[in-house]
Scaffold this active site. Structure first.
Site, PDB file in Angstrom:
ATOM      1  N   SER A   1      28.870  52.309  66.440  1.00  0.00           N
ATOM      2  CA  SER A   1      29.712  53.215  67.212  1.00  0.00           C
ATOM      3  C   SER A   1      29.558  53.007  68.714  1.00  0.00           C
ATOM      4  O   SER A   1      30.520  53.233  69.463  1.00  0.00           O
ATOM      5  CB  SER A   1      29.399  54.672  66.853  1.00  0.00           C
ATOM      6  OG  SER A   1      29.702  54.935  65.498  1.00  0.00           O
TER       7      SER A   1
ATOM      8  N   HIS B   1      26.980  57.149  70.657  1.00  0.00           N
ATOM      9  CA  HIS B   1      28.419  57.256  70.919  1.00  0.00           C
ATOM     10  C   HIS B   1      28.671  57.481  72.405  1.00  0.00           C
ATOM     11  O   HIS B   1      29.575  56.869  73.002  1.00  0.00           O
ATOM     12  CB  HIS B   1      29.022  58.414  70.126  1.00  0.00           C
ATOM     13  CG  HIS B   1      28.906  58.286  68.639  1.00  0.00           C
ATOM     14  ND1 HIS B   1      27.704  58.349  67.968  1.00  0.00           N
ATOM     15  CD2 HIS B   1      29.870  58.111  67.683  1.00  0.00           C
ATOM     16  CE1 HIS B   1      27.924  58.221  66.669  1.00  0.00           C
ATOM     17  NE2 HIS B   1      29.224  58.074  66.461  1.00  0.00           N
TER      18      HIS B   1
END
EC number: 3.4.21.105
Length: 404
Positions: A278, A343
């Site tokens: 991610s 993230h």
């Protein structure tokens, strides 16, 4: 005493173009060309005095008489460049830059500041294109905000090399996931398996001295739902971006997001492990979405508002899933489930380094001041995180979960 006349804007622009080339010629010296260079031979026919400049009228005559040897869109760009020089001078260096695919900043400015709008029809209006040509045109409109860049890319792209980086990374991630799924006999929420963290690719705070884990954690995913979204975004966003900007630049943004993600976790969520790609995916998607917003009027991709909303919803759902999983009761206490901070590290890279890369198609990054500013910021963060990992865990007397 008499004053010397100041040079015209075309001469100044050309001097700037020669100054920023990698191999800088000496002052007053023309750039040498290979004896077999047909463009140099043609240019010299209109420049018998070897001044390095020709009039715009002669330049247009040269293009018209040899138009069959030029891609139609490159001819259009050259004509726009000719009309943008109000003092009637065309520099040989600008000519070389275009024909050799070396587009300097001064060359772009000479076109964008010209007083002539590109008059021929847009690339989107061309008919009779093959399937591959329509695909290349689609990619150009998905990623590039300027018509002149879209036409340049459409004429220049050869699919050699193909977008190998994103495809290779995606295939490796899928292969490792399938292998782990068979080994653990679990595909949904693999991360909840008691033996999940025993894999040597996962970043674990107790094993942070094993430097490869800061990168290899991308090959481990929390489950098929985690892998599925990352793979879709990598293919739908990463592959077109790589087709336009190349494997080196897109790979740089992706890897920078991956490393920033794991380092961010080691600083902000010190007891948690990290898995999933991610960080790299959010770096690419964030850079692409930011580039669309910053060039909203120029981006001609269809349904861009709806597609941005869908992308943001998908990213938010994935981020929400990661936050929920992080605070869900762990399957291997006292170690928590993997962190969601990676993230955020990817997003930070995307809206800084990533935006600079995507906004400078075919331009040299080393000529962009923002590139050096964001590179320095990234380097400082990496150095800070390295020292943090060496000293902070001991100074804070932090209790870490035992190694898996």
């Amino acid at each position: 005493m008499g004053e010397h006349p100041s040079p015209g804007p075309a001469v100044a622009a050309c001097a700037e173009a020669e100054r920023i080339e990698v191999l800088e010629p000496e002052a007053g010296e023309r750039q040498p060309a290979a004896p077999e260079d047909p463009w140099k031979v043609l240019f010299d026919k209109f420049d018998p005095g070897s001044t390095g400049y020709i009039s715009t009228g002669k330049f247009r005559s040269l293009l018209e008489s040899h138009s069959s040897k030029l891609d139609p869109h490159k001819k259009e760009v050259l004509l726009a460049l000719a009309d943008s020089h109000s003092d009637g001078q065309i520099c040989y260096q600008d000519f070389v830059n275009l024909m050799s695919n070396k587009r300097s900043n001064s060359f772009r400015q000479a076109i964008l500041q010209g007083n002539r709008r590109l008059s021929s029809k847009a690339l989107l209006e061309e008919k009779g294109l093959s399937l591959s040509q329509r695909l290349i045109r689609h990619v150009a409109y998905e990623t590039l905000p300027r018509e002149i860049d879209r036409k340049w890319y459409y004429d220049s792209y050869t699919c050699c090399p193909p977008p190998w980086f994103m495809i290779t990374v995606t295939l490796l991630e899928v292969a490792f996931f399938l292998y782990n799924g068979v080994s653990l006999d679990q595909f949904v929420l693999q991360v909840t398996h008691p033996h999940y963290l025993k894999n040597s690719l996962v970043y674990h705070p107790q094993l942070r001295a094993q430097a490869w884990r800061y990168l290899t954690y991308i090959f481990m995913h929390a489950g098929v739902e985690h892998l599925g979204l990352n793979v879709v975004l990598q293919l739908l966003v990463g592959v077109p971006l790589e087709m336009v900007h190349g494997a080196t630049r897109i790979g740089l943004v992706y890897v920078a997001g991956v490393v920033a993600g794991s380092l961010a976790v080691s600083v902000a969520d010190m007891t948690a492990p990290v898995v999933g790609s991610s960080g790299g995916v959010y770096a690419l998607v964030s850079a692409h979405l930011a580039n669309i917003v910053m060039n909203w009027s120029g981006m001609k991709c269809q349904f861009k508002l709806l597609r941005m909303a869908v992308a943001l919803i998908c990213m938010s759902m994935e981020f929400g899933r990661a936050v929920w999983l992080r605070f869900h009761p762990s399957a291997y206490p006292p170690c928590p489930h993997p962190s969601f901070v990676a993230h955020l590290g990817g997003v930070a890279v995307g809206i800084t380094l990533g935006v600079v890369v995507l906004r400078n198609y075919e331009q040299r990054l080393q000529d962009q001041s923002l590139w050096w500013i964001f590179t320095a910021m990234y380097t400082i963060f990496v150095l800070f995180a390295v020292f943090w990992n060496i000293f902070a865990y001991t100074l804070l007397d932090l209790t870490l979960p035992p190694p898996p």
